[in-house]
Design an enzyme around this catalytic site. Sequence first.
Site, short mmCIF file in Angstrom:
data_model
loop_
_atom_site.label_atom_id
_atom_site.label_comp_id
_atom_site.label_asym_id
_atom_site.label_seq_id
_atom_site.Cartn_x
_atom_site.Cartn_y
_atom_site.Cartn_z
N ARG A 165 10.58 -4.28 13.29
CA ARG A 165 9.55 -3.44 13.89
C ARG A 165 8.82 -4.20 14.99
O ARG A 165 8.61 -5.40 14.90
CB ARG A 165 8.53 -3.00 12.84
CG ARG A 165 9.06 -2.02 11.82
CD ARG A 165 7.98 -1.72 10.81
NE ARG A 165 8.43 -0.82 9.75
CZ ARG A 165 7.73 -0.54 8.66
NH1 ARG A 165 6.54 -1.11 8.48
NH2 ARG A 165 8.21 0.28 7.76
N LYS A 180 0.82 -1.22 0.00
CA LYS A 180 0.00 0.00 0.00
C LYS A 180 0.85 1.26 0.00
O LYS A 180 0.58 2.21 -0.74
CB LYS A 180 -0.94 0.01 1.22
CG LYS A 180 -1.94 -1.12 1.26
CD LYS A 180 -2.95 -0.93 2.38
CE LYS A 180 -2.32 -0.97 3.76
NZ LYS A 180 -1.70 -2.30 4.06
N ARG A 195 -11.09 1.32 8.75
CA ARG A 195 -10.86 -0.03 9.27
C ARG A 195 -12.13 -0.76 9.66
O ARG A 195 -12.08 -1.93 10.03
CB ARG A 195 -9.93 0.01 10.49
CG ARG A 195 -8.61 0.69 10.23
CD ARG A 195 -7.54 0.33 11.22
NE ARG A 195 -8.00 0.24 12.60
CZ ARG A 195 -7.18 -0.02 13.63
NH1 ARG A 195 -5.90 -0.20 13.42
NH2 ARG A 195 -7.65 -0.08 14.86
N ARG A 249 -3.03 -9.05 13.19
CA ARG A 249 -3.44 -8.10 12.15
C ARG A 249 -4.20 -8.81 11.04
O ARG A 249 -5.15 -8.26 10.47
CB ARG A 249 -2.22 -7.37 11.59
CG ARG A 249 -1.62 -6.37 12.56
CD ARG A 249 -0.79 -5.33 11.85
NE ARG A 249 0.31 -5.90 11.09
CZ ARG A 249 1.50 -6.19 11.59
NH1 ARG A 249 1.73 -6.00 12.87
NH2 ARG A 249 2.45 -6.67 10.83
N ARG A 254 10.96 -7.84 6.75
CA ARG A 254 11.22 -6.40 6.81
C ARG A 254 12.15 -6.04 7.96
O ARG A 254 12.11 -6.65 9.03
CB ARG A 254 9.90 -5.62 6.95
CG ARG A 254 8.98 -5.82 5.77
CD ARG A 254 7.84 -4.86 5.73
NE ARG A 254 7.02 -4.85 6.93
CZ ARG A 254 5.81 -4.29 6.98
NH1 ARG A 254 5.30 -3.71 5.92
NH2 ARG A 254 5.11 -4.31 8.09
#
Length: 221
Positions: A156, A14, A89, A167, A123
Amino acid sequence: MRKFVIMGVQGSGKGTQSELLCTDLDLVHISVGDIFRWNVQNHTKLGAQVRRTMTAGELVGDDMVESVVRERLDRHDWNFGFVIDGFPRNGRQAEFFMESYDIDAVIHLELPDDEVRRRVLSRRLCPNCGMDYNLIADRPEVEGRCDICGHELITRADDTPEALDARLRDYHQKTRPVLDIFGRKEVIHDIDARPSAEEVQQSIRDQLGLPPYKPAVALST
């Protein structure tokens, strides 16, 4: 004026696709995740709340997300339009958004859960300068060190397997139904997010009837 919502599960690209859209169309990229990360890195009151939530392996509450988005949009610095990711959301937020901002299109990036896990868990982030890396397609020159400032890279706080599973559940249970609400206006464009960033961007532009994408440099997903 163009106003786009970009939706997709974590790791679907995104942020990358939003930035590519904004580059030559004079649009403003509004990323809820980037706003929260900036606050965390700059030790604001909001950042402290977000950090506590992420450390506990929980999701930032819908009320906090909505408040941040309202404040950002109220700046009205998006003269030619915006691309927003990370919002809405849930159904209530989607209804509010359609009524308040007359969205032109919803870009839905589709990515299988197994590919999401592969991308997200690869990541890395430099906590010093904010540079992002991906061990699949954008590895640092020196293992574990930032190419820009040499600082040690970290994962992260919200990129753990447990946080990612939370998530994914949240997305499938709450965010996917948002597409049904947007679908009432027939503004949803489903895009396969598995190809390269350039190919995905061109697919988006083809479906939205926008000028062709002309990359300045090669990008990776």
